[in-house]
Design a protein around this motif. Structure first.
Motif, PDB file in Angstrom:
ATOM      1  N   THR A   1      12.626   9.080   3.975  1.00  0.00           N
ATOM      2  CA  THR A   1      11.308   9.003   3.343  1.00  0.00           C
ATOM      3  C   THR A   1      10.267   8.556   4.365  1.00  0.00           C
ATOM      4  O   THR A   1      10.550   7.754   5.241  1.00  0.00           O
ATOM      5  N   GLN A   2       9.064   9.098   4.216  1.00  0.00           N
ATOM      6  CA  GLN A   2       7.940   8.721   5.064  1.00  0.00           C
ATOM      7  C   GLN A   2       6.674   8.663   4.224  1.00  0.00           C
ATOM      8  O   GLN A   2       6.519   9.419   3.270  1.00  0.00           O
ATOM      9  N   PHE A   3       5.752   7.820   4.600  1.00  0.00           N
ATOM     10  CA  PHE A   3       4.425   7.742   4.004  1.00  0.00           C
ATOM     11  C   PHE A   3       4.458   7.654   2.472  1.00  0.00           C
ATOM     12  O   PHE A   3       3.940   8.516   1.774  1.00  0.00           O
ATOM     13  N   PRO A   4       5.060   6.619   1.924  1.00  0.00           N
ATOM     14  CA  PRO A   4       5.130   6.507   0.462  1.00  0.00           C
ATOM     15  C   PRO A   4       3.762   6.255  -0.158  1.00  0.00           C
ATOM     16  O   PRO A   4       2.871   5.683   0.486  1.00  0.00           O
ATOM     17  N   PHE A   5       3.599   6.678  -1.400  1.00  0.00           N
ATOM     18  CA  PHE A   5       2.375   6.431  -2.160  1.00  0.00           C
ATOM     19  C   PHE A   5       2.737   6.414  -3.640  1.00  0.00           C
ATOM     20  O   PHE A   5       3.625   7.131  -4.081  1.00  0.00           O
ATOM     21  N   PHE A   6       2.057   5.565  -4.400  1.00  0.00           N
ATOM     22  CA  PHE A   6       2.362   5.398  -5.823  1.00  0.00           C
ATOM     23  C   PHE A   6       1.586   6.355  -6.703  1.00  0.00           C
ATOM     24  O   PHE A   6       0.452   6.740  -6.395  1.00  0.00           O
ATOM     25  N   SER A   7       2.193   6.691  -7.841  1.00  0.00           N
ATOM     26  CA  SER A   7       1.449   7.360  -8.912  1.00  0.00           C
ATOM     27  C   SER A   7       0.499   6.323  -9.511  1.00  0.00           C
ATOM     28  O   SER A   7       0.722   5.116  -9.378  1.00  0.00           O
ATOM     29  N   PRO A   8      -0.565   6.756 -10.176  1.00  0.00           N
ATOM     30  CA  PRO A   8      -1.519   5.800 -10.745  1.00  0.00           C
ATOM     31  C   PRO A   8      -0.900   4.814 -11.734  1.00  0.00           C
ATOM     32  O   PRO A   8      -1.339   3.668 -11.820  1.00  0.00           O
ATOM     33  N   ASP A   9       0.148   5.238 -12.461  1.00  0.00           N
ATOM     34  CA  ASP A   9       0.789   4.330 -13.421  1.00  0.00           C
ATOM     35  C   ASP A   9       1.882   3.476 -12.787  1.00  0.00           C
ATOM     36  O   ASP A   9       2.499   2.643 -13.460  1.00  0.00           O
ATOM     37  N   GLY A  10       2.154   3.678 -11.500  1.00  0.00           N
ATOM     38  CA  GLY A  10       3.146   2.887 -10.796  1.00  0.00           C
ATOM     39  C   GLY A  10       4.586   3.218 -11.126  1.00  0.00           C
ATOM     40  O   GLY A  10       5.496   2.523 -10.697  1.00  0.00           O
TER      41      GLY A  10
END
Length: 167
Positions: A61-70
């Motif tokens: 995995t690289q560059f993780p980012f969350f959905s708006p609801d987490g």
């Protein structure tokens, strides 16, 4: 709300994924309840109210980012796939193929749009639905005005604009 502060120690083996400033392998949930660190095997997830990290196996995995609801974490699997995985666990789901170039950030908007960047100079920012599909171009660098690329996108809080870096 009142200011909240806490410290944590990065588990052995994960520190290397946070070295330097070029790769962004740590993300914080929108509500501040979790920290996610990318590793070679998936993610390490720590809840704010816990002392331990939990593993979520998702492959490289690289560059993780969350959905708006987490509830989801989006990430790049190498240089060719954009994926997501439920924070509670489960198999990763491919969102889209990424047309060349290394990943250079992504952000997930409240309407389900994911905007991402690569270092492929011809593309600028691209967008795709969180449900999957083919990515389409959102911006194109203006070479006549000295723009080399568009990187590190971030949806602004209302979700109606994207802030990004022009290099």
């Amino acid at each position: 709300p009142p200011v909240s502060r806490f410290a944590f120690t990065v588990p052995p083996g994960a520190a290397g994924t946070l070295a330097g400033t070029y790769y962004r392998n740590l993300t914080i949930a929108p509500d501040g309840s979790r920290i996610v660190i990318s590793t070679a095997n998936g993610f390490l997830v720590r809840r704010r109210d816990s002392l331990a990290f939990e593993e979520v196996n998702a492959g490289a995995t690289q560059f993780p980012f969350f959905s708006p609801d987490g509830q989801w974490v989006g990430f790049f699997d190498g240089n060719s796939l954009l994926k997501k995985v439920a924070i509670a666990g489960g198999p990763p789901v491919t969102i889209s193929e990424v047309d060349g170039g290394g990943p250079r950030g992504a952000t997930w908007g409240p309407d389900g749009t994911i905007v991402f960047a690569t270092n492929l100079l011809a593309t600028g920012l691209q967008r795709v639905s969180f449900a999957g599909g083919t990515a389409v171009s959102l911006t194109t660098p203006d070479r006549q005005n000295g723009e080399g690329d568009h990187l590190w996108p971030e949806f602004l809080p209302a979700g109606n604009a994207v802030l990004f870096t022009v290099v």
